[in-house]
Write a protein that holds these residues in place. Sequence first.
Motif, short mmCIF file in Angstrom:
data_model
loop_
_atom_site.label_atom_id
_atom_site.label_comp_id
_atom_site.label_asym_id
_atom_site.label_seq_id
_atom_site.Cartn_x
_atom_site.Cartn_y
_atom_site.Cartn_z
N MET A 250 0.84 -1.20 0.00
CA MET A 250 0.00 0.00 0.00
C MET A 250 0.88 1.25 0.00
O MET A 250 1.84 1.33 0.76
N PRO A 251 0.55 2.23 -0.84
CA PRO A 251 1.37 3.44 -0.88
C PRO A 251 1.24 4.28 0.39
O PRO A 251 0.16 4.39 0.95
N PHE A 252 2.35 4.84 0.81
CA PHE A 252 2.42 5.76 1.95
C PHE A 252 2.01 5.12 3.28
O PHE A 252 1.56 5.80 4.19
N VAL A 253 2.13 3.79 3.38
CA VAL A 253 1.75 3.07 4.59
C VAL A 253 2.98 2.38 5.16
O VAL A 253 3.72 1.72 4.45
N THR A 254 3.18 2.54 6.47
CA THR A 254 4.27 1.89 7.19
C THR A 254 3.66 1.02 8.29
O THR A 254 2.80 1.49 9.03
N LEU A 255 4.09 -0.21 8.38
CA LEU A 255 3.60 -1.15 9.39
C LEU A 255 4.66 -1.36 10.45
O LEU A 255 5.83 -1.60 10.13
N LYS A 256 4.25 -1.25 11.71
CA LYS A 256 5.16 -1.49 12.83
C LYS A 256 4.51 -2.50 13.76
O LYS A 256 3.33 -2.37 14.10
N THR A 257 5.28 -3.52 14.16
CA THR A 257 4.73 -4.57 15.01
C THR A 257 5.56 -4.76 16.27
O THR A 257 6.72 -4.36 16.34
N ARG A 258 4.91 -5.38 17.24
CA ARG A 258 5.55 -5.83 18.46
C ARG A 258 5.07 -7.27 18.68
O ARG A 258 3.93 -7.60 18.34
N PRO A 259 5.91 -8.13 19.26
CA PRO A 259 5.49 -9.52 19.47
C PRO A 259 4.28 -9.60 20.42
O PRO A 259 4.23 -8.90 21.43
#
Length: 167
Positions: A70-79
Amino acid sequence: MVFIDLMNLYESMGNLKINTNVEYSKFAVKLAEAKRRLIRCHLYTGAYDQAREPTKYAGQVRFFNRVHKMPFVTLKTRPLLYRGGTYIQKGVDTLIATDMVSMAFLGHYEIAFLVSGDGDLAPAVEAVKAAGKQIIVATFPRSRSAAVGNAADHEIVLNSGYFNGCY
């Protein structure tokens, strides 16, 4: 700048039987409206452990791969942490708060959109305002904390109709 607490959004949409297969770049553009320039949409969520939950992990990876396109989308995760027979999210709210506040003080945006009704984020909302930025909270009435709603400069009430054009 848009900051989305994915678990909060997903659970709220699921409770109302709303299609959760959202194109987050379209949703972020809709939040920002034509008169505002969208810089980026940040998504935050917990991630399953591949060894403990290979099936759930595989499903998440498919979702994560779709989001990365997806354009201009950043995904950040934590366990996700397994406790008491269930999984809990730890560190996601802290990550959202840290990003919102640090980006505000670094001047990365003038207006932030927080998609979450989580009251734990109210101090971060106040800090964003202290940095001289505006903050708009978008949430469903059932998942809205008075603390985060009252701290925001403005609120957008989400409902099933709001997601028209976001798929």
